[in-house]
Design an enzyme around this catalytic site. Structure first.
Site, PDB file in Angstrom:
ATOM      1  N   SER A 152       8.073   4.762   1.455  1.00 36.91           N
ATOM      2  CA  SER A 152       9.237   3.871   1.465  1.00 36.91           C
ATOM      3  C   SER A 152      10.388   4.418   0.640  1.00 36.91           C
ATOM      4  CB  SER A 152       8.844   2.487   0.935  1.00 36.91           C
ATOM      5  OG  SER A 152       8.372   2.585  -0.401  1.00 36.91           O
ATOM      6  N   ASN A 193      15.587  -0.122   1.925  1.00 40.43           N
ATOM      7  CA  ASN A 193      15.291  -0.286   0.498  1.00 40.43           C
ATOM      8  C   ASN A 193      16.459   0.108  -0.396  1.00 40.43           C
ATOM      9  OD1 ASN A 193      12.711  -1.452   0.303  1.00 40.43           O
ATOM     10  ND2 ASN A 193      11.763   0.475   0.899  1.00 40.43           N
ATOM     11  N   GLU A 235      11.918   3.063  10.367  1.00 41.98           N
ATOM     12  CA  GLU A 235      12.920   4.053   9.960  1.00 41.98           C
ATOM     13  C   GLU A 235      12.368   5.450  10.248  1.00 41.98           C
ATOM     14  OE1 GLU A 235      15.332   2.045   6.260  1.00 41.98           O
ATOM     15  OE2 GLU A 235      13.314   2.791   5.846  1.00 41.98           O
ATOM     16  N   HIS A 285       8.770   5.212   8.573  1.00 47.57           N
ATOM     17  CA  HIS A 285       8.600   4.114   7.624  1.00 47.57           C
ATOM     18  C   HIS A 285       8.480   2.799   8.370  1.00 47.57           C
ATOM     19  CE1 HIS A 285      10.300   1.361   4.301  1.00 47.57           C
ATOM     20  NE2 HIS A 285       8.990   1.464   4.190  1.00 47.57           N
TER      21      HIS A 285
END
Length: 484
Positions: free
Chosen positions: A121, A192, A154, A142
């Site tokens: 991540s 994130n 992702e 991801h």
């Protein structure tokens, strides 16, 4: 490179590894599941069986489909058993050295055509691939938790990753029924990274004792339109997990204060109050979730209301204005008039802050006015930029910074934030709708108020605000790199 990926190796028997293995098996892939701990593989398959049985009982899955998925899952207990994998998805512990060593071993075992991907991540894909002979075949995949439910994936480019590999992974992710977005490897990737202010601003408000946790959460959820309040969400994610991601992004950006971790969150982690999984975090999960206490209906009547442009009002002599970053007290002192500031709202809930110089009756007149409009009113301490507006402005600013640096396209950034974390709007679309100038003004005011780099506007925001101000043609406004 191979174009058909028949055999998928998933490394890691934890929550994410099991979820990814389930997704791949649902697509008819031959899935080999490996973990350094054999009992983790057994536990992962048992968990998949439980989920499939639940879906079968609810009529979401047929017995034949259940059987086919389980038949596709192959537990393996040696890395050498992964030699025939077309695609490797690593979902092991978030440790760079462990990931590097793992892929070095895999490179000696697997075919040169095998695609290597990591579900990390926040760890750099470039760093993971650094010691490999063929780093160009390494990328990030991801997934979001729970992988069988969440649509977003992702697809992350390392410096050496080829476009052929990225496109092949994008096509494969789509075939799996997921929504791919592509980005370059940067701390936090898209979601994130852009999501950090959603948590950070809530922690700051809590540290500054602006409102109770449930009021902060209600403001972002009920007024801001987010699916869940940030403090509740960190309790569900796990305070240790959320804090670790924040620290990773913070250090990945060389301690940029935009990503400064929270001392309050660190204290919870140190105390073992990790959220729902430990029983306590911000909230005590053995008790009912605290109710948000809105302002009681005010009996007094509003005598006179004047309406002005840009959302400004005057209610019985009290100036009522949307926040532009200044406190109500500051405005009241400057203009020598009682003042109430209100927050951005997408619903029937609205957040207000009153100047400390107001009388109770003056503030109650404003509360009553909004209640007459059908609003549920929450009053918090006099806080610059209030809760929703400053959080949204920071998210928009971070999205623009990612766009300017070429991390991802505007479309993929908005898709990622809406699909991956259920934001009510894509941040870039939201910025255009709200007004780039308003976002810029709010951030500049906060930067001046705090004297911190944390709230500095990115250059692309300044450019967009400038172009919007002078109403240049749309073709000119579409420029994405600032030269101003």
């Amino acid at each position: 490179m191979t174009t058909t990926l028949h055999t998928v190796a998933v490394i890691g028997g934890g929550t994410m590894g099991a979820g990814i293995a389930e997704v791949a098996a649902q697509q008819g892939k031959r899935v080999k599941l490996y973990d350094i701990n054999p009992t983790a593989v057994t536990g992962a398959i048992e968990g998949i069986i439980q989920r499939l049985d639940s879906r079968l009982q609810r009529g979401k899955l047929s017995a034949a489909q259940r059987g086919a998925i389980l038949a596709s899952l192959i537990p393996v207990y040696q890395l050498s058993d992964l030699a025939d994998a077309d695609l490797v998805i690593e979902a092991a512990v978030e440790n760079l050295e462990i990931k590097q060593q793992l892929f070095e071993k895999l490179e000696a075992i697997c075919s040169e055509k095998t695609l290597f991907t990591s579900n990390t991540s926040s760890i750099s894909i470039t760093d993971i691939a650094r010691h490999l002979a063929f780093p160009q075949r390494v990328a990030g995949l991801h997934f979001f938790n729970p992988a069988p439910v969440m649509k977003l994936v992702e697809v992350v480019r390392g410096v050496e990753t080829t476009e052929t590999i990225i496109q092949q992974l994008v096509d494969e992710v789509r075939r799996w029924g997921k929504q791919p977005v592509t980005c370059h490897s940067t701390p936090g990737f898209i979601v994130n990274r852009v999501a950090r202010p959603f948590y950070a601003e809530a922690w700051r408000a809590l540290e500054d004792r602006v409102a109770a946790p449930e009021v902060i959460d209600s403001s972002l959820r009920d007024a801001g339109g987010f699916a869940m309040g940030p403090l509740t969400l960190t309790d569900l994610i796990g305070q240790d997990v959320n804090f670790a991601v924040t620290c990773s992004v913070y250090h990945g950006f060389w301690q940029d204060r935009r990503f400064l971790p929270s001392l309050a969150q660190q204290s919870l982690v140190s105390a073992g109050r990790l959220g729902k999984k430990s029983g306590r975090g911000v909230y005590d999960w053995s008790l009912p979730h605290p109710e948000v206490i809105a302002e009681k209906t005010v009996a007094s009547r509003v005598q006179k209301v004047n309406v002005y442009p840009a959302g400004k009002l005057e209610v019985d002599g009290v100036s009522v204005v949307p926040t532009e970053g200044e406190t109500a007290t500051c405005l009241a002192v400057r203009h020598q008039q009682p003042t109430v500031v209100y927050d951005l709202s997408l619903s029937s809930t609205i957040v207000l802050a009153a100047a400390s110089t107001n009388t109770r009756q003056q503030t109650e007149s404003v509360v009553h006015y909004f209640q007459q409009q059908g609003k549920t009113v929450l009053i918090i301490a006099d806080y610059p930029g209030l809760l929703v507006s400053r959080t949204v402005a920071m998210i928009i600013n971070e999205a623009l910074d990612a766009l300017q640096k070429g991390i991802a396209s505007a479309e993929d950034i908005d898709i990622a934030m809406q699909t991956g974390v259920n934001y009510p709007k894509g941040p870039l679309a939201w910025g255009g709708e709200w007004g780039w100038g308003r976002v810029l003004t709010l951030l500049e005011t906060l930067q001046h108020y705090y004297g911190e780099e944390r709230y500095r506007p990115c250059p692309l925001l300044r450019q967009k605000a400038l172009l919007a101000h002078y109403a240049l043609p749309r073709s000119t406004q579409s420029v994405e790199v600032s030269h101003v």
